[in-house]
Design an enzyme around this catalytic site. Structure first.
Site, PDB file in Angstrom:
ATOM      1  N   TYR A   1     -97.362  12.854 -82.408  1.00 31.21           N
ATOM      2  CA  TYR A   1     -96.290  13.750 -83.061  1.00 31.21           C
ATOM      3  C   TYR A   1     -96.611  15.103 -82.591  1.00 31.21           C
ATOM      4  O   TYR A   1     -97.823  15.539 -82.821  1.00 31.21           O
ATOM      5  CB  TYR A   1     -96.032  13.556 -84.579  1.00 31.21           C
ATOM      6  CG  TYR A   1     -94.625  12.795 -84.619  1.00 31.21           C
ATOM      7  CD1 TYR A   1     -93.449  13.511 -84.300  1.00 31.21           C
ATOM      8  CD2 TYR A   1     -94.727  11.443 -85.409  1.00 31.21           C
ATOM      9  CE1 TYR A   1     -92.235  12.697 -84.402  1.00 31.21           C
ATOM     10  CE2 TYR A   1     -93.535  10.972 -85.450  1.00 31.21           C
ATOM     11  CZ  TYR A   1     -92.346  11.201 -84.985  1.00 31.21           C
ATOM     12  OH  TYR A   1     -91.183  10.721 -85.112  1.00 31.21           O
TER      13      TYR A   1
ATOM     14  N   GLU B   1     -94.041  17.845 -82.758  1.00 28.58           N
ATOM     15  CA  GLU B   1     -92.789  18.855 -83.266  1.00 28.58           C
ATOM     16  C   GLU B   1     -93.390  20.535 -82.892  1.00 28.58           C
ATOM     17  O   GLU B   1     -94.391  20.610 -83.289  1.00 28.58           O
ATOM     18  CB  GLU B   1     -92.346  18.658 -84.742  1.00 28.58           C
ATOM     19  CG  GLU B   1     -91.360  17.447 -84.283  1.00 28.58           C
ATOM     20  CD  GLU B   1     -91.113  16.887 -85.798  1.00 28.58           C
ATOM     21  OE1 GLU B   1     -92.111  16.573 -86.289  1.00 28.58           O
ATOM     22  OE2 GLU B   1     -90.012  16.505 -86.323  1.00 28.58           O
TER      23      GLU B   1
ATOM     24  N   ASP C   1     -75.695  21.327 -63.428  1.00 29.06           N
ATOM     25  CA  ASP C   1     -76.371  20.171 -63.560  1.00 29.06           C
ATOM     26  C   ASP C   1     -76.676  19.427 -62.477  1.00 29.06           C
ATOM     27  O   ASP C   1     -75.682  18.952 -61.933  1.00 29.06           O
ATOM     28  CB  ASP C   1     -75.370  19.314 -64.586  1.00 29.06           C
ATOM     29  CG  ASP C   1     -75.939  17.760 -65.016  1.00 29.06           C
ATOM     30  OD1 ASP C   1     -76.891  17.327 -64.429  1.00 29.06           O
ATOM     31  OD2 ASP C   1     -75.449  17.182 -65.908  1.00 29.06           O
TER      32      ASP C   1
ATOM     33  N   THR D   1     -82.191  15.680 -65.033  1.00 28.77           N
ATOM     34  CA  THR D   1     -83.002  14.419 -65.375  1.00 28.77           C
ATOM     35  C   THR D   1     -84.257  14.421 -64.552  1.00 28.77           C
ATOM     36  O   THR D   1     -84.008  14.894 -63.348  1.00 28.77           O
ATOM     37  CB  THR D   1     -81.950  13.173 -65.481  1.00 28.77           C
ATOM     38  OG1 THR D   1     -81.373  13.034 -64.117  1.00 28.77           O
ATOM     39  CG2 THR D   1     -80.976  13.000 -66.695  1.00 28.77           C
TER      40      THR D   1
ATOM     41  N   LYS E   1     -84.261  10.361 -61.471  1.00 31.03           N
ATOM     42  CA  LYS E   1     -83.059  10.126 -60.089  1.00 31.03           C
ATOM     43  C   LYS E   1     -83.835  10.317 -58.923  1.00 31.03           C
ATOM     44  O   LYS E   1     -84.744   9.654 -58.573  1.00 31.03           O
ATOM     45  CB  LYS E   1     -81.760  10.636 -60.442  1.00 31.03           C
ATOM     46  CG  LYS E   1     -81.087  10.284 -61.689  1.00 31.03           C
ATOM     47  CD  LYS E   1     -79.701  10.936 -61.839  1.00 31.03           C
ATOM     48  CE  LYS E   1     -79.176  10.175 -63.189  1.00 31.03           C
ATOM     49  NZ  LYS E   1     -79.262  10.957 -64.260  1.00 31.03           N
TER      50      LYS E   1
ATOM     51  N   ARG F   1     -87.954   8.808 -66.935  1.00 36.60           N
ATOM     52  CA  ARG F   1     -86.648   8.991 -67.690  1.00 36.60           C
ATOM     53  C   ARG F   1     -86.894  10.110 -68.503  1.00 36.60           C
ATOM     54  O   ARG F   1     -87.589   9.756 -69.648  1.00 36.60           O
ATOM     55  CB  ARG F   1     -86.215   7.765 -68.469  1.00 36.60           C
ATOM     56  CG  ARG F   1     -86.023   6.689 -67.484  1.00 36.60           C
ATOM     57  CD  ARG F   1     -85.083   5.493 -68.213  1.00 36.60           C
ATOM     58  NE  ARG F   1     -83.784   5.737 -68.146  1.00 36.60           N
ATOM     59  CZ  ARG F   1     -82.952   5.369 -67.236  1.00 36.60           C
ATOM     60  NH1 ARG F   1     -83.222   4.516 -66.607  1.00 36.60           N
ATOM     61  NH2 ARG F   1     -81.481   5.724 -67.258  1.00 36.60           N
TER      62      ARG F   1
HETATM   63  N1  DSN Z   1     -75.794   7.121 -65.822  1.00 43.29           N
HETATM   64  C1  DSN Z   1     -76.279   8.317 -65.049  1.00 43.29           C
HETATM   65  C2  DSN Z   1     -75.607   7.908 -63.458  1.00 43.29           C
HETATM   66  O1  DSN Z   1     -75.823   6.739 -63.039  1.00 43.29           O
HETATM   67  O2  DSN Z   1     -75.227   8.965 -62.656  1.00 43.29           O
HETATM   68  C3  DSN Z   1     -75.245   9.433 -65.649  1.00 43.29           C
HETATM   69  O3  DSN Z   1     -75.157   9.455 -66.801  1.00 43.29           O
END
Ligand code: DSN
Length: 407
Positions: A46, A48, A191, A217, A220, A226
């Site tokens: 942990y 925090e 974003d 994120t 991707k 993730r």
């Molecule tokens: N799930 C993501 C995507 O596939 O683009 C978006 O949240």
């Protein structure tokens, strides 16, 4: 304890990933090193708070890990401040809203059906339920209309303008977006979850000089674990000297509790991987492959929205094929090709029965596939959609064996 049930399920999923082709543009294969970090003992701790300011003891090494992830992220994207704790994209966007938009103040983002994301102000998400939200559309060609965006922002006066997408195949004009921010006084959040790997590699322009905050994120095109990161830019700090503090406070304690330091370690590794010449080559190939796949599909008579792609993904418009996106996605899955149904701009069908298919090349490019394989995949998709599922499935399996999943 040996849990054979879960082990067997993981083994089956591993086989599925090996034997099928992933064209979902938000999916990728993290390296074995990243996965090792995520599965490490760091998950036991942990932490925090932030490095040097924790609420629990025993965080000396964790501080070093988080500082490494922060420094690598700042260097890769060229920003003065990074927060690497967000659990994923939706909580990261929620933190930005919490930091910058007060009760009753407006959020403006791209419509989901135009390619935006739920957290950009959609009525079913917290972002559209708890904040008055306005949504901009794309034009009749499926392109962002910056003139309309500016007009709407001048009328609506949003406190935060979100620019970015989950299903937009073209380059964003960040300079124009920055001008809209300057004219309207809105904070701008870029974003870049889908395109972050391309931005890091110089294959898509970076929003950093033109916006206040960037969210991405990490799993991707960036090919990490993730998770998500929030970046505060020089421009953002010049607009609001407290911006970094506001973002950090909104992530913790505003939105989250203990950060997942196993993931933070994976992010540190992914940021180092993304800074290599090999990764830049990878990102270049992702874009080349997407162009080739779009060209192959168009040659076979498929309509691609906007007439092609500049990035890693494309949207196939199935209206004139007499198929819904879901029907096509199910048929392709039966043939070993994994995609997702998606709305197309100005979709004549309802959201639960969208008319499009979203297809992208990040995962197949990680497997080493290049232009000839893209041409082949377009042909395999066409044959599968014509009903030749068994034969195509066998050919997909063979292709998968030739280009193994890494790690
Ligand atoms: N799930 C993501 C995507 O596939 O683009 C978006 O949240």
């Amino acid at each position: 304890m040996i849990d054979t049930e879960v082990a067997e399920l993981i083994g089956r999923e591993e086989e599925r990933q090996k034997e099928t082709i992933t064209l979902i543009p938000s999916e990728n294969y993290a390296s074995a090193a990243v996965r090792e970090a995520v599965g490490s003992v760091l998950s036991n701790k942990y932490a925090e708070g932030y490095p040097g300011r924790r609420y629990y003891q025993g965080n000396g090494i964790i501080d070093e890990i988080e500082n490494l992830a922060i420094e690598r992220t700042k260097r890769l994207f060229g920003v003065p401040h990074a927060n690497v704790q967000p659990y994923s994209g939706s909580p990261a966007n929620a933190a930005v809203l919490l930091a910058l938009v007060g009760p009753g103040e407006k959020v403006m983002g791209m419509k989901l059906a135009a390619g935006g994301h739920l957290t950009h102000g959609h009525s079913v998400s917290f972002s559209g339920r708890f904040f008055p939200a306005v949504q901009y559309d794309v034009d009749e060609n499926g392109l962002v209309d910056y003139g309309e965006m500016e007009k709407m922002a001048l009328v609506e006066k949003p406190k935060l303008l979100v620019v970015g997408a989950t299903a937009y195949p073209r380059i964003f004009d960040w300079q124009r977006v920055g001008e809209i921010g300057n004219k309207t006084g809105a904070y701008i959040l870029a974003d870049i979850s889908h395109i972050a790997g391309l931005v890091a590699a110089g294959e898509h322009p970076s929003p950093v000089p033109f916006v206040d905050v960037v969210m991405t994120t990490t799993h991707k095109t960036l090919r990490g674990p993730r998770g998500a990161v929030l970046l505060v830019t020089e421009k953002g700090l010049a607009k609001d000297a407290d911006l970094a503090k506001k973002i950090d406070k909104a992530v913790f304690p505003g939105m989250q509790g203990g950060p997942h330091e196993n993931v933070v370690a994976g992010i540190a590794m992914a940021m180092a991987e993304a800074a290599t010449p090999e990764f830049r080559q990878y990102a270049k190939q992702v874009v080349k492959n997407a162009r080739e796949l779009a060209a192959g599909l168009m040659k076979l008579g498929y309509k691609i929205t906007t007439g092609g792609t500049d990035n890693h993904l494309m949207l196939i418009d199935l209206v004139d094929k007499g198929l819904t996106g879901k029907e096509a996605a199910v048929a392709l899955e039966e043939a070993g090709i994994v995609t997702n149904a998606n709305a197309i701009p100005h979709d004549p069908n309802p959201p639960l029965k969208p008319s499009g298919l979203r297809v992208g090349t990040p995962a197949v490019t990680t497997r080493g596939m290049k232009e000839p394989e893209m041409k082949l995949i377009a042909e395999l998709m066409e044959r599968a959609l014509r009903g030749e599922k068994e034969q195509v499935r066998a050919e997909v399996k063979k292709l998968g064996m030739k280009f193994p999943v890494p790690g």
